[in-house]
Design a protein around this motif. Structure first.
Motif, PDB file in Angstrom:
ATOM      1  N   GLY A  16       0.803  -1.211   0.000  1.00 26.26           N
ATOM      2  CA  GLY A  16       0.000   0.000   0.000  1.00 26.26           C
ATOM      3  C   GLY A  16       0.839   1.265   0.000  1.00 26.26           C
ATOM      4  O   GLY A  16       2.073   1.211  -0.098  1.00 26.26           O
ATOM      5  N   SER A  17       0.146   2.380   0.137  1.00 26.43           N
ATOM      6  CA  SER A  17       0.797   3.694   0.075  1.00 26.43           C
ATOM      7  C   SER A  17       0.330   4.579   1.221  1.00 26.43           C
ATOM      8  O   SER A  17      -0.785   4.412   1.734  1.00 26.43           O
ATOM      9  CB  SER A  17       0.481   4.383  -1.252  1.00 26.43           C
ATOM     10  OG  SER A  17       0.938   3.646  -2.356  1.00 26.43           O
ATOM     11  N   ARG A  67      10.721   3.807  -4.368  1.00 30.03           N
ATOM     12  CA  ARG A  67       9.424   3.582  -3.717  1.00 30.03           C
ATOM     13  C   ARG A  67       8.917   4.853  -3.004  1.00 30.03           C
ATOM     14  O   ARG A  67       7.714   5.069  -2.925  1.00 30.03           O
ATOM     15  CB  ARG A  67       9.538   2.450  -2.692  1.00 30.03           C
ATOM     16  CG  ARG A  67       9.947   1.118  -3.288  1.00 30.03           C
ATOM     17  CD  ARG A  67       9.838  -0.006  -2.239  1.00 30.03           C
ATOM     18  NE  ARG A  67      10.734   0.200  -1.111  1.00 30.03           N
ATOM     19  CZ  ARG A  67      10.312   0.288   0.161  1.00 30.03           C
ATOM     20  NH1 ARG A  67       9.018   0.206   0.440  1.00 30.03           N
ATOM     21  NH2 ARG A  67      11.190   0.466   1.145  1.00 30.03           N
ATOM     22  N   PHE A  68       9.828   5.634  -2.484  1.00 30.77           N
ATOM     23  CA  PHE A  68       9.464   6.846  -1.745  1.00 30.77           C
ATOM     24  C   PHE A  68       9.854   8.081  -2.573  1.00 30.77           C
ATOM     25  O   PHE A  68      10.851   8.056  -3.299  1.00 30.77           O
ATOM     26  CB  PHE A  68      10.205   6.913  -0.408  1.00 30.77           C
ATOM     27  CG  PHE A  68       9.774   5.906   0.621  1.00 30.77           C
ATOM     28  CD1 PHE A  68       8.940   4.839   0.306  1.00 30.77           C
ATOM     29  CD2 PHE A  68      10.213   6.038   1.934  1.00 30.77           C
ATOM     30  CE1 PHE A  68       8.555   3.917   1.261  1.00 30.77           C
ATOM     31  CE2 PHE A  68       9.831   5.129   2.902  1.00 30.77           C
ATOM     32  CZ  PHE A  68       9.012   4.061   2.570  1.00 30.77           C
ATOM     33  N   THR A  69       9.063   9.139  -2.413  1.00 27.13           N
ATOM     34  CA  THR A  69       9.350  10.410  -3.076  1.00 27.13           C
ATOM     35  C   THR A  69       9.203  11.551  -2.083  1.00 27.13           C
ATOM     36  O   THR A  69       8.153  11.680  -1.442  1.00 27.13           O
ATOM     37  CB  THR A  69       8.404  10.638  -4.256  1.00 27.13           C
ATOM     38  OG1 THR A  69       8.517   9.553  -5.190  1.00 27.13           O
ATOM     39  CG2 THR A  69       8.736  11.938  -4.977  1.00 27.13           C
ATOM     40  N   ILE A  70      10.242  12.353  -1.968  1.00 22.94           N
ATOM     41  CA  ILE A  70      10.194  13.526  -1.102  1.00 22.94           C
ATOM     42  C   ILE A  70       9.923  14.747  -1.968  1.00 22.94           C
ATOM     43  O   ILE A  70      10.430  14.852  -3.101  1.00 22.94           O
ATOM     44  CB  ILE A  70      11.498  13.687  -0.290  1.00 22.94           C
ATOM     45  CG1 ILE A  70      11.363  14.786   0.755  1.00 22.94           C
ATOM     46  CG2 ILE A  70      12.692  13.939  -1.213  1.00 22.94           C
ATOM     47  CD1 ILE A  70      12.540  14.856   1.734  1.00 22.94           C
ATOM     48  N   TYR A  80       6.755  16.758   2.115  1.00 26.10           N
ATOM     49  CA  TYR A  80       5.972  15.531   2.006  1.00 26.10           C
ATOM     50  C   TYR A  80       6.893  14.331   1.787  1.00 26.10           C
ATOM     51  O   TYR A  80       7.999  14.459   1.252  1.00 26.10           O
ATOM     52  CB  TYR A  80       5.001  15.618   0.816  1.00 26.10           C
ATOM     53  CG  TYR A  80       4.082  16.802   0.867  1.00 26.10           C
ATOM     54  CD1 TYR A  80       4.362  17.957   0.157  1.00 26.10           C
ATOM     55  CD2 TYR A  80       2.909  16.751   1.634  1.00 26.10           C
ATOM     56  CE1 TYR A  80       3.518  19.057   0.192  1.00 26.10           C
ATOM     57  CE2 TYR A  80       2.059  17.847   1.677  1.00 26.10           C
ATOM     58  CZ  TYR A  80       2.363  18.994   0.952  1.00 26.10           C
ATOM     59  OH  TYR A  80       1.517  20.069   1.005  1.00 26.10           O
ATOM     60  N   LEU A  81       6.394  13.180   2.177  1.00 24.35           N
ATOM     61  CA  LEU A  81       7.061  11.926   1.856  1.00 24.35           C
ATOM     62  C   LEU A  81       5.983  10.976   1.342  1.00 24.35           C
ATOM     63  O   LEU A  81       5.161  10.491   2.117  1.00 24.35           O
ATOM     64  CB  LEU A  81       7.770  11.331   3.068  1.00 24.35           C
ATOM     65  CG  LEU A  81       8.582  10.076   2.761  1.00 24.35           C
ATOM     66  CD1 LEU A  81       9.798  10.432   1.893  1.00 24.35           C
ATOM     67  CD2 LEU A  81       9.050   9.387   4.049  1.00 24.35           C
ATOM     68  N   GLN A  82       5.959  10.781   0.037  1.00 25.82           N
ATOM     69  CA  GLN A  82       5.039   9.837  -0.573  1.00 25.82           C
ATOM     70  C   GLN A  82       5.680   8.463  -0.536  1.00 25.82           C
ATOM     71  O   GLN A  82       6.764   8.259  -1.089  1.00 25.82           O
ATOM     72  CB  GLN A  82       4.742  10.234  -2.021  1.00 25.82           C
ATOM     73  CG  GLN A  82       3.822   9.272  -2.754  1.00 25.82           C
ATOM     74  CD  GLN A  82       2.416   9.248  -2.179  1.00 25.82           C
ATOM     75  OE1 GLN A  82       1.815  10.301  -1.948  1.00 25.82           O
ATOM     76  NE2 GLN A  82       1.902   8.057  -1.930  1.00 25.82           N
ATOM     77  N   MET A  83       5.017   7.530   0.120  1.00 23.64           N
ATOM     78  CA  MET A  83       5.559   6.188   0.287  1.00 23.64           C
ATOM     79  C   MET A  83       4.667   5.197  -0.443  1.00 23.64           C
ATOM     80  O   MET A  83       3.457   5.145  -0.176  1.00 23.64           O
ATOM     81  CB  MET A  83       5.635   5.835   1.770  1.00 23.64           C
ATOM     82  CG  MET A  83       6.395   6.860   2.602  1.00 23.64           C
ATOM     83  SD  MET A  83       6.628   6.350   4.311  1.00 23.64           S
ATOM     84  CE  MET A  83       4.944   6.326   4.887  1.00 23.64           C
TER      85      MET A  83
END
Length: 123
Positions: A16-17, A67-70, A80-83
């Motif tokens: 999941g995210s 997998r992660f985007t800052i 933000y940290l999109q995981m």
């Protein structure tokens, strides 16, 4: 003085995210590099991702790369940290931090820390 407040943590199934947010107080947010760290129970705090004040430099730990985007929105004083593609080993308390310099992986170079938000990934 900068105050940081994280939000967005929670319980999610593997694969999941989640998107973490870190809201900063103060009018000098744009002059700080921002980082995300995490700490799992019984383990040391580890670097996750960092972004410079101008977004010209972005760094990721190998374990989260791809997998992660800052990202950051200086107008909203928020980072933000999109995981995505979360794994059980991503379970930890996640902290954002602010630094006047850019040594992204070194926690002692960060001047301000948030209180953390918990992320739990179930298998």
């Amino acid at each position: 003085q900068v105050q940081l407040v994280e939000s967005g943590g929670g319980l999610v199934q593997a694969g999941g995210s989640l998107r973490l947010s870190c809201a900063a107080s103060g009018r000098t947010f744009s002059s700080y590099a921002m980082g995300w760290f995490r700490q799992a129970p019984g383990k040391e705090r580890e670097f996750v991702a960092a972004i410079s004040w101008s977004e010209g430099n972005i760094s990721y730990a190998d374990s989260v790369k791809g997998r992660f985007t800052i990202s950051r929105d200086n107008a909203k004083n928020t980072v933000y940290l999109q995981m995505s593609s979360l794994k059980p080993e991503d379970t930890a308390d996640y902290y954002c931090a602010a630094s006047k310099s850019y040594y992204p992986t070194h926690p002692h170079t960060y001047d301000y820390w948030g209180q953390g938000t918990q992320v739990t990934v179930s298998s």
